[in-house]
Design an enzyme around this catalytic site. Structure first.
Site, PDB file in Angstrom:
ATOM      1  N   LEU A  86       0.788  -1.389  -0.014  1.00  0.00           N
ATOM      2  CA  LEU A  86       0.232  -0.045   0.109  1.00  0.00           C
ATOM      3  C   LEU A  86       0.929   1.424  -0.082  1.00  0.00           C
ATOM      4  CD1 LEU A  86      -2.751  -1.200   2.576  1.00  0.00           C
ATOM      5  CD2 LEU A  86      -2.750  -1.335   0.196  1.00  0.00           C
ATOM      6  N   HIS A 106      -3.436   4.261  -2.274  1.00  0.00           N
ATOM      7  CA  HIS A 106      -4.367   3.495  -1.770  1.00  0.00           C
ATOM      8  C   HIS A 106      -4.842   4.055  -0.423  1.00  0.00           C
ATOM      9  CE1 HIS A 106      -1.687   0.155  -3.308  1.00  0.00           C
ATOM     10  NE2 HIS A 106      -2.994  -0.303  -3.724  1.00  0.00           N
ATOM     11  N   ASP A 127      -6.527   2.996 -12.673  1.00  0.00           N
ATOM     12  CA  ASP A 127      -6.910   1.841 -13.078  1.00  0.00           C
ATOM     13  C   ASP A 127      -8.221   1.937 -14.018  1.00  0.00           C
ATOM     14  OD1 ASP A 127      -4.686  -0.138 -12.269  1.00  0.00           O
ATOM     15  OD2 ASP A 127      -5.460   0.865 -10.425  1.00  0.00           O
ATOM     16  N   SER A 169       2.129   3.995  -7.793  1.00  0.00           N
ATOM     17  CA  SER A 169       1.731   2.610  -7.987  1.00  0.00           C
ATOM     18  C   SER A 169       2.858   1.653  -7.285  1.00  0.00           C
ATOM     19  CB  SER A 169       2.139   2.403  -9.535  1.00  0.00           C
ATOM     20  OG  SER A 169       2.138   0.819  -9.684  1.00  0.00           O
TER      21      SER A 169
HETATM   22  P1  PAJ Z   1      -4.240  -2.613  -6.339  1.00  0.00           P
HETATM   23  O1  PAJ Z   1      -3.211  -2.238  -7.542  1.00  0.00           O
HETATM   24  O2  PAJ Z   1      -3.406  -2.592  -5.224  1.00  0.00           O
HETATM   25  O3  PAJ Z   1      -5.026  -1.248  -6.157  1.00  0.00           O
HETATM   26  C1  PAJ Z   1      -6.090  -1.220  -5.257  1.00  0.00           C
HETATM   27  C2  PAJ Z   1      -6.913   0.204  -5.549  1.00  0.00           C
HETATM   28  O4  PAJ Z   1      -6.117   1.377  -5.401  1.00  0.00           O
HETATM   29  C3  PAJ Z   1      -7.309   0.015  -6.976  1.00  0.00           C
HETATM   30  O5  PAJ Z   1      -8.573   0.278  -6.844  1.00  0.00           O
HETATM   31  C4  PAJ Z   1      -6.502   1.042  -7.683  1.00  0.00           C
HETATM   32  O6  PAJ Z   1      -7.124   2.010  -8.516  1.00  0.00           O
HETATM   33  C5  PAJ Z   1      -6.324   2.174  -6.323  1.00  0.00           C
HETATM   34  N1  PAJ Z   1      -4.976   2.936  -6.660  1.00  0.00           N
HETATM   35  C6  PAJ Z   1      -3.753   2.425  -6.943  1.00  0.00           C
HETATM   36  N2  PAJ Z   1      -3.083   3.619  -7.172  1.00  0.00           N
HETATM   37  C7  PAJ Z   1      -3.632   4.422  -6.929  1.00  0.00           C
HETATM   38  C8  PAJ Z   1      -3.273   5.887  -7.281  1.00  0.00           C
HETATM   39  N3  PAJ Z   1      -1.991   6.205  -7.383  1.00  0.00           N
HETATM   40  N4  PAJ Z   1      -4.266   6.807  -7.005  1.00  0.00           N
HETATM   41  C9  PAJ Z   1      -5.568   6.385  -6.759  1.00  0.00           C
HETATM   42  N5  PAJ Z   1      -5.949   5.174  -6.484  1.00  0.00           N
HETATM   43  C10 PAJ Z   1      -4.968   4.267  -6.767  1.00  0.00           C
HETATM   44  O7  PAJ Z   1      -6.415  -2.707  -8.467  1.00  0.00           O
HETATM   45  C11 PAJ Z   1      -6.130  -3.571  -7.811  1.00  0.00           C
HETATM   46  O8  PAJ Z   1      -5.030  -3.790  -6.530  1.00  0.00           O
HETATM   47  C12 PAJ Z   1      -6.542  -5.213  -8.002  1.00  0.00           C
HETATM   48  O9  PAJ Z   1      -6.728  -5.533  -9.480  1.00  0.00           O
HETATM   49  C13 PAJ Z   1      -7.933  -5.391  -7.320  1.00  0.00           C
HETATM   50  C14 PAJ Z   1      -9.072  -4.591  -7.595  1.00  0.00           C
HETATM   51  C15 PAJ Z   1      -7.626  -5.519  -5.823  1.00  0.00           C
HETATM   52  C16 PAJ Z   1      -8.262  -6.884  -7.672  1.00  0.00           C
HETATM   53  O10 PAJ Z   1      -7.439  -8.026  -7.346  1.00  0.00           O
END
Ligand code: PAJ
Length: 298
Positions: free
Chosen positions: A48, A52, A163, A198
């Site tokens: 995270l 997140h 995403d 990310s």
């Molecule tokens: P993950 O890549 O861990 O991301 C979890 C959530 O955090 C996603 O909804 C993603 O769009 C959001 N997120 C990631 N980076 C972000 C950023 N810089 N700004 C705002 N939100 C951000 O996406 C996934 O996990 C998986 O595909 C999941 C939905 C959990 C299914 O396995």
């Protein structure tokens, strides 16, 4: 007074708890709903970061109980992708969840029993953009999100706009399967220099980190040109590709200008538009996007 006579501190009702078993999570969620508590749910794969965190904080503001899932979902990784090396940082994740005000971390060991056969298909929405180089990715995402939503049964589920294709897939999944929760899209959180946060940024070497900046720079350029009245998709795409191609270790996967709801290619920008980039910087695949709302017809 002996040690055992001392009054016990009352348990902190907001303490963060970790639940591993899907059945226990499902039971707790049902009980909370019966008590009239609203549940906000943030699915993640852990590792995270501040992106997140902002999603969890948004859920905190809008719900009585916040559940964060941490599960590196094997079915959304293709052969040769980074499933095994995906960063797993549970202790740090726990701290971040606590700070952001989460109540429950749902961290299942496995959501695919041997012999589990049911999968969720999302049709052409999963075949375009990232689906071209990651053919089974969105089937895996839709399947695990369906499982998670059925376990947690939230009132609201929160996803990042970073995403963007995933968000479109999930809105479709929730609508088509009557999963009965609101899907909330949260703004992209960036590093001070513009790079979208990310979990995979930690793979980048310092030199790659500098080159990765071209992605958000290209999107900034697009925003500027659109504000200046340029609505020709080909011209905008060429301008963005030129910025990206200046980086020696950056390989473009796609630069796309599509309708934000249908993900269909556009020749001229109008209505709700998603401009999305995917590129490999060294071995690391990164994605980013900007969206325009209600652009007038040309
Ligand atoms: P993950 O890549 O861990 O991301 C979890 C959530 O955090 C996603 O909804 C993603 O769009 C959001 N997120 C990631 N980076 C972000 C950023 N810089 N700004 C705002 N939100 C951000 O996406 C996934 O996990 C998986 O595909 C999941 C939905 C959990 C299914 O396995």
């Amino acid at each position: 007074m002996s040690q055992s006579d001392k009054p016990k501190p009352s348990p902190n009702p907001n303490a963060l708890i970790v639940v591993n078993a899907p059945e226990e999570m499902q039971r707790s969620a049902r009980n909370l709903s019966r008590e009239g508590k609203s549940i906000g749910f943030v699915p993640t794969m852990g590792a995270l970061h501040a992106g997140h965190q902002s999603v969890i904080e948004r859920a905190r503001k809008e719900n009585d109980i916040v559940v964060v899932s941490i599960y590196v979902n094997p079915t959304q990784f293709g052969p040769g992708e980074d499933f095994l090396s995906y960063p797993r940082t549970f202790e740090a994740d726990e701290e971040l969840c606590e700070e952001a005000g989460a109540n429950i971390i749902f961290s299942p060991e496995n959501l695919y029993d041997p012999g589990s056969r049911a999968f969720v298909e999302v049709g052409e929405l999963g075949d375009v953009l990232c689906g071209i180089s990651r053919p089974s990715h969105f089937r895996g995402v839709a399947t695990v999100v369906a499982k998670l939503l059925n376990i947690v049964r939230p009132d609201r589920a929160y996803f990042g706009k970073k995403d963007a294709q995933q968000l479109v897939v999930i809105r479709t999944l929730v609508r088509d399967l009557y999963l009965g929760c609101d899907v909330v899209g949260c703004e992209i959180v960036r590093e001070p220099d513009g790079l979208a946060m990310s979990s995979r940024n930690r793979y980048l070497s310092p030199a790659e980190r500098r080159q990765a900046l071209a992605i958000s720079k290209a999107l900034e350029y697009c925003k500027y040109r659109v504000a200046d009245g340029e609505h020709d998709a080909m011209k905008l795409m060429e301008g963005m590709a030129e910025i990206l191609q200046q980086q020696p270790n950056l390989e473009i996967d796609y630069v796309a200008l599509v309708n934000a709801d249908t993900l269909e290619d556009l020749r001229t920008l109008e209505g709700d538009v998603l401009v999305a980039i995917a590129a490999k910087v060294g071995a690391t695949r990164l994605i980013d996007n900007v969206q325009f709302r209600d652009l007038p017809p040309a």
